[in-house]
Design an enzyme around this catalytic site. Structure first.
Site, PDB file in Angstrom:
ATOM      1  N   ILE A  19      43.146  41.792  22.321  1.00 29.69           N
ATOM      2  CA  ILE A  19      43.716  40.443  22.461  1.00 29.69           C
ATOM      3  C   ILE A  19      43.161  39.523  21.369  1.00 29.69           C
ATOM      4  CG2 ILE A  19      44.094  38.506  24.047  1.00 29.69           C
ATOM      5  CD1 ILE A  19      43.448  40.483  26.366  1.00 29.69           C
ATOM      6  N   PHE A  47      36.164  36.153  23.797  1.00 31.37           N
ATOM      7  CA  PHE A  47      36.800  37.384  24.279  1.00 31.37           C
ATOM      8  C   PHE A  47      35.779  38.497  24.516  1.00 31.37           C
ATOM      9  CE2 PHE A  47      40.306  35.645  21.622  1.00 31.37           C
ATOM     10  CZ  PHE A  47      41.333  35.661  22.543  1.00 31.37           C
ATOM     11  N   TYR A  55      33.403  44.477  37.335  1.00 34.36           N
ATOM     12  CA  TYR A  55      34.096  43.804  36.226  1.00 34.36           C
ATOM     13  C   TYR A  55      34.716  42.485  36.713  1.00 34.36           C
ATOM     14  CZ  TYR A  55      37.919  42.513  33.148  1.00 34.36           C
ATOM     15  OH  TYR A  55      38.780  41.790  32.362  1.00 34.36           O
ATOM     16  N   ASP A  62      43.873  49.575  43.934  1.00 38.27           N
ATOM     17  CA  ASP A  62      45.082  48.904  43.448  1.00 38.27           C
ATOM     18  C   ASP A  62      45.676  48.004  44.525  1.00 38.27           C
ATOM     19  OD1 ASP A  62      45.141  49.866  40.917  1.00 38.27           O
ATOM     20  OD2 ASP A  62      46.864  51.192  41.186  1.00 38.27           O
ATOM     21  N   SER A  88      40.576  36.723  34.124  1.00 39.09           N
ATOM     22  CA  SER A  88      41.548  37.760  34.475  1.00 39.09           C
ATOM     23  C   SER A  88      42.165  37.465  35.825  1.00 39.09           C
ATOM     24  CB  SER A  88      40.806  39.099  34.533  1.00 39.09           C
ATOM     25  OG  SER A  88      41.606  40.062  35.179  1.00 39.09           O
ATOM     26  N   ALA A  89      43.403  37.907  36.008  1.00 37.90           N
ATOM     27  CA  ALA A  89      44.070  37.767  37.302  1.00 37.90           C
ATOM     28  C   ALA A  89      43.334  38.537  38.382  1.00 37.90           C
ATOM     29  CB  ALA A  89      45.506  38.266  37.197  1.00 37.90           C
ATOM     30  N   LYS A  93      33.924  38.213  35.871  1.00 37.40           N
ATOM     31  CA  LYS A  93      34.872  37.164  35.470  1.00 37.40           C
ATOM     32  C   LYS A  93      34.774  35.968  36.419  1.00 37.40           C
ATOM     33  CE  LYS A  93      36.474  39.190  31.892  1.00 37.40           C
ATOM     34  NZ  LYS A  93      36.088  38.686  30.574  1.00 37.40           N
ATOM     35  N   ASP A 152      31.708  40.094  16.415  1.00 39.51           N
ATOM     36  CA  ASP A 152      32.055  41.277  17.214  1.00 39.51           C
ATOM     37  C   ASP A 152      31.037  42.364  16.899  1.00 39.51           C
ATOM     38  OD1 ASP A 152      33.453  43.688  18.210  1.00 39.51           O
ATOM     39  OD2 ASP A 152      35.201  42.385  18.353  1.00 39.51           O
ATOM     40  N   TYR A 166      44.337  36.027  32.507  1.00 40.32           N
ATOM     41  CA  TYR A 166      45.412  36.838  31.946  1.00 40.32           C
ATOM     42  C   TYR A 166      45.978  37.750  33.020  1.00 40.32           C
ATOM     43  CZ  TYR A 166      42.428  36.128  27.768  1.00 40.32           C
ATOM     44  OH  TYR A 166      41.621  35.621  26.779  1.00 40.32           O
ATOM     45  N   ARG A 196      53.470  44.413  38.575  1.00 41.93           N
ATOM     46  CA  ARG A 196      52.537  43.644  37.748  1.00 41.93           C
ATOM     47  C   ARG A 196      53.315  42.686  36.863  1.00 41.93           C
ATOM     48  NH1 ARG A 196      49.945  45.819  40.914  1.00 41.93           N
ATOM     49  NH2 ARG A 196      48.043  47.065  40.738  1.00 41.93           N
ATOM     50  N   GLY A 242      38.963  42.914  18.762  1.00 45.09           N
ATOM     51  CA  GLY A 242      39.509  43.703  19.873  1.00 45.09           C
ATOM     52  C   GLY A 242      41.014  43.484  20.015  1.00 45.09           C
TER      53      GLY A 242
HETATM   54  P1  NAD Z   1      38.735  44.756  23.766  1.00 46.26           P
HETATM   55  O1  NAD Z   1      37.710  45.706  24.270  1.00 46.26           O
HETATM   56  O2  NAD Z   1      39.843  45.281  22.936  1.00 46.26           O
HETATM   57  O3  NAD Z   1      38.029  43.568  22.964  1.00 46.26           O
HETATM   58  C1  NAD Z   1      36.742  43.090  23.285  1.00 46.26           C
HETATM   59  C2  NAD Z   1      35.957  42.980  21.988  1.00 46.26           C
HETATM   60  O4  NAD Z   1      34.659  42.473  22.289  1.00 46.26           O
HETATM   61  C3  NAD Z   1      35.761  44.336  21.287  1.00 46.26           C
HETATM   62  O5  NAD Z   1      36.132  44.187  19.933  1.00 46.26           O
HETATM   63  C4  NAD Z   1      34.256  44.615  21.443  1.00 46.26           C
HETATM   64  O6  NAD Z   1      33.757  45.323  20.339  1.00 46.26           O
HETATM   65  C5  NAD Z   1      33.682  43.210  21.553  1.00 46.26           C
HETATM   66  N1  NAD Z   1      32.425  43.073  22.309  1.00 46.26           N
HETATM   67  C6  NAD Z   1      32.182  43.505  23.587  1.00 46.26           C
HETATM   68  N2  NAD Z   1      30.928  43.160  23.937  1.00 46.26           N
HETATM   69  C7  NAD Z   1      30.381  42.503  22.876  1.00 46.26           C
HETATM   70  C8  NAD Z   1      29.110  41.906  22.631  1.00 46.26           C
HETATM   71  N3  NAD Z   1      28.147  41.916  23.551  1.00 46.26           N
HETATM   72  N4  NAD Z   1      28.893  41.321  21.419  1.00 46.26           N
HETATM   73  C9  NAD Z   1      29.868  41.290  20.487  1.00 46.26           C
HETATM   74  N5  NAD Z   1      31.072  41.851  20.662  1.00 46.26           N
HETATM   75  C10 NAD Z   1      31.324  42.442  21.846  1.00 46.26           C
HETATM   76  O7  NAD Z   1      39.317  43.985  25.043  1.00 46.26           O
HETATM   77  P2  NAD Z   1      40.581  43.041  25.168  1.00 46.26           P
HETATM   78  O8  NAD Z   1      41.623  43.753  25.944  1.00 46.26           O
HETATM   79  O9  NAD Z   1      40.917  42.448  23.861  1.00 46.26           O
HETATM   80  O10 NAD Z   1      39.986  41.930  26.139  1.00 46.26           O
HETATM   81  C11 NAD Z   1      39.395  40.737  25.638  1.00 46.26           C
HETATM   82  C12 NAD Z   1      38.855  39.936  26.802  1.00 46.26           C
HETATM   83  O11 NAD Z   1      39.919  39.671  27.715  1.00 46.26           O
HETATM   84  C13 NAD Z   1      37.769  40.635  27.597  1.00 46.26           C
HETATM   85  O12 NAD Z   1      36.798  39.682  27.980  1.00 46.26           O
HETATM   86  C14 NAD Z   1      38.504  41.172  28.800  1.00 46.26           C
HETATM   87  O13 NAD Z   1      37.674  41.308  29.911  1.00 46.26           O
HETATM   88  C15 NAD Z   1      39.544  40.086  29.017  1.00 46.26           C
HETATM   89  N6  NAD Z   1      40.746  40.571  29.718  1.00 46.26           N
HETATM   90  C16 NAD Z   1      41.434  41.642  29.233  1.00 46.26           C
HETATM   91  C17 NAD Z   1      42.559  42.106  29.910  1.00 46.26           C
HETATM   92  C18 NAD Z   1      43.316  43.318  29.425  1.00 46.26           C
HETATM   93  O14 NAD Z   1      44.100  43.874  30.205  1.00 46.26           O
HETATM   94  N7  NAD Z   1      43.168  43.753  28.180  1.00 46.26           N
HETATM   95  C19 NAD Z   1      42.989  41.458  31.087  1.00 46.26           C
HETATM   96  C20 NAD Z   1      42.275  40.357  31.539  1.00 46.26           C
HETATM   97  C21 NAD Z   1      41.142  39.908  30.842  1.00 46.26           C
HETATM   98  N1  UDP Z   2      49.855  52.992  37.070  1.00 43.67           N
HETATM   99  C1  UDP Z   2      50.447  54.219  37.301  1.00 43.67           C
HETATM  100  N2  UDP Z   2      50.061  55.289  36.537  1.00 43.67           N
HETATM  101  C2  UDP Z   2      49.125  55.188  35.556  1.00 43.67           C
HETATM  102  C3  UDP Z   2      48.529  53.905  35.312  1.00 43.67           C
HETATM  103  C4  UDP Z   2      48.917  52.840  36.107  1.00 43.67           C
HETATM  104  O1  UDP Z   2      51.303  54.348  38.179  1.00 43.67           O
HETATM  105  O2  UDP Z   2      48.805  56.190  34.905  1.00 43.67           O
HETATM  106  C5  UDP Z   2      50.276  51.836  37.875  1.00 43.67           C
HETATM  107  C6  UDP Z   2      49.155  51.170  38.666  1.00 43.67           C
HETATM  108  O3  UDP Z   2      49.006  51.767  39.917  1.00 43.67           O
HETATM  109  C7  UDP Z   2      49.654  49.717  38.750  1.00 43.67           C
HETATM  110  C8  UDP Z   2      50.423  49.523  37.441  1.00 43.67           C
HETATM  111  O4  UDP Z   2      50.745  50.838  36.978  1.00 43.67           O
HETATM  112  O5  UDP Z   2      50.560  49.566  39.822  1.00 43.67           O
HETATM  113  C9  UDP Z   2      49.614  48.808  36.346  1.00 43.67           C
HETATM  114  O6  UDP Z   2      48.385  49.485  36.191  1.00 43.67           O
HETATM  115  P1  UDP Z   2      47.344  49.052  35.047  1.00 43.67           P
HETATM  116  O7  UDP Z   2      46.142  49.927  35.190  1.00 43.67           O
HETATM  117  O8  UDP Z   2      48.045  49.041  33.741  1.00 43.67           O
HETATM  118  O9  UDP Z   2      47.007  47.530  35.393  1.00 43.67           O
HETATM  119  P2  UDP Z   2      46.217  46.919  36.664  1.00 43.67           P
HETATM  120  O10 UDP Z   2      46.459  47.776  37.853  1.00 43.67           O
HETATM  121  O11 UDP Z   2      44.790  46.879  36.262  1.00 43.67           O
HETATM  122  O12 UDP Z   2      46.807  45.557  36.844  1.00 43.67           O
END
Ligand code: NAD
Ligand code: UDP
Length: 343
Positions: free
Chosen positions: A12, A80, A148, A292, A124-125, A152, A31, A176, A230, A10
């Site tokens: 991250i 992840f 969601y 938001d 996640s934050a 977490k 994955d 994160y 953010r 994925g």
């Molecule tokens: P992503 O969707 O790109 O990656 C997640 C990966 O997990 C994918 O490759 C998916 O195929 C795999 N997956 C999901 N469920 C599975 C399962 N049951 N078995 C095997 N594989 C599975 O997401 P990401 O942005 O890389 O996020 C990674 C982690 O970080 C997640 O847990 C997400 O909740 C957390 N996170 C992400 C963000 C963000 O903004 N991207 C912020 C905070 C936390």
């Molecule tokens: N945002 C926006 N237009 C968009 C998507 C997001 O103005 O099309 C704003 C949203 O309201 C927030 C910031 O951008 O203030 C970050 O949004 P994002 O969805 O990326 O992250 P999250 O809100 O989940 O932290």
């Protein structure tokens, strides 16, 4: 040292696999490809000149996960794998609770059975809910507004309780902030399906001409210019934060914010993107997006103190690398149908 990286193909996870391979770890990825493509494995190998081992499997299955432990001596896990779309979690809560919580329990059980002591979890934050920024790790968590976020918070509690009862278990709960950007090669990055929900991928698609203009959700927040603030963090900094967490694990469960400590408003990000890439981003002000909060940014001092980690890439690098990935991705898409299928 063998590290099992669930969800490693994925967004991250793939950048973290690069950081782990570059730091000398052996990487085993599990994955199910529900939100990623197997081609990413080749790209990670291409970037690093090293080979990771890949298993396409379901992390919610004890049976499937144990297959890996029977094949490899696992020294640590970075978990992840999870579903992350906030809106979808409201529509399909059971899918989210099941996937995110059962996968965590299956892995924790495998740790006990196979004596694995190191565990790093993607939190996640969002677990801070409506607290007042800057968010600090020991703040009392407030309810989140969606399933969601609840998954977490629950996984954090589950892992914390296990670490209390099983004292050799060393867990890092990484909260994160807003990961953006991509590897500078343009080979891996974030390619969401359909119209993006998140700001940066939306902006890159406007830059590409695929979307007409950005809608800025609200300009009446109590922030510097009225738009949402953010803590955007370059995904490569975030990836390096995982290596630091793994290298500095200690007994018990410990929470760390992975953010820059800097808040950036929507309009500031748009301006930074325009300056970094020389592309105008048309936008209009729209209504606030339900759920938001005004401001979300980290107090990032604990990670610096205890993990020796701090984010080093600025908002310009984030905007430049996000656009570089989008351009490269578009080029692949235009060149061959086969590569288009890979994303
Ligand atoms: P992503 O969707 O790109 O990656 C997640 C990966 O997990 C994918 O490759 C998916 O195929 C795999 N997956 C999901 N469920 C599975 C399962 N049951 N078995 C095997 N594989 C599975 O997401 P990401 O942005 O890389 O996020 C990674 C982690 O970080 C997640 O847990 C997400 O909740 C957390 N996170 C992400 C963000 C963000 O903004 N991207 C912020 C905070 C936390
Ligand atoms: N945002 C926006 N237009 C968009 C998507 C997001 O103005 O099309 C704003 C949203 O309201 C927030 C910031 O951008 O203030 C970050 O949004 P994002 O969805 O990326 O992250 P999250 O809100 O989940 O932290």
């Amino acid at each position: 040292m063998n590290i099992l990286v669930t969800g490693g193909l994925g967004y991250i996870g793939s950048h973290t696999c690069v950081a782990l391979l570059e730091a000398g770890y052996n990487v085993i990825v599990a994955d199910n490809l529900c939100n990623s493509k197997e081609e990413t494995k080749n790209r990670i190998n291409q970037i690093t000149g090293k080979e990771l081992t890949f298993y396409q499997l379901e992390v919610t299955s004890d049976y499937a996960v144990e297959e890996i432990f029977n094949q490899h001596e696992i020294d640590g896990i970075i978990h992840f794998a999870g579903l992350k779309a906030v809106g979808e979690s409201v529509e399909k809560p059971l899918v989210y609770y099941y996937n995110n919580i059962v996968s965590t329990m299956v892995l924790a059980r495998a740790c006990q059975k196979y004596g694995v002591k190191r565990f790093v979890f993607s939190s996640s934050a969002t677990v801070y809910g409506d607290n007042k920024a800057p968010f600090i790790e020991d703040m009392k968590l407030l309810p989140t507004t969606n399933p969601y976020g609840e998954t977490k918070a629950m996984c954090e509690r589950i892992l914390t309780d296990i670490a209390k009862a099983y004292p050799v278990f060393s867990v890092a709960l990484l909260r994160y902030f807003n990961p953006v950007g991509a590897h500078e090669s343009g080979l891996i990055g974030e390619a969401p399906n359909g119209i993006p929900n998140n700001l940066m991928p939306y902006v890159t698609q406007v830059a590409k001409g695929k979307l007409e203009k950005l809608r800025v959700f609200g300009n009446d927040y109590p922030t510097i210019d009225g738009t949402g603030v953010r803590d955007y963090i370059h995904v490569l900094d975030l990836a390096e934060g995982h290596v630091a967490a793994l290298n500095n694990l200690k007994e018990g469960a410990h929470v760390y914010n992975l953010g820059t400590g800097q808040g950036t408003s929507v309009l500031k990000l748009v301006k930074a993107f325009e300056e970094a890439n020389g592309i105008k981003i048309p936008y209009e002000i729209a209504a606030r997006r339900p759920g938001d909060i005004a401001s979300c940014y980290a107090d990032a001092s604990k990670a610096e103190r205890e993990l020796g980690w701090t984010a080093t890439r600025n908002i310009v690098a984030m905007c430049r690398d996000a656009w570089n990935f989008e351009k490269t991705y578009r080029k692949h898409g235009e060149n061959t149908k086969k590569v288009l299928m890979l994303f």
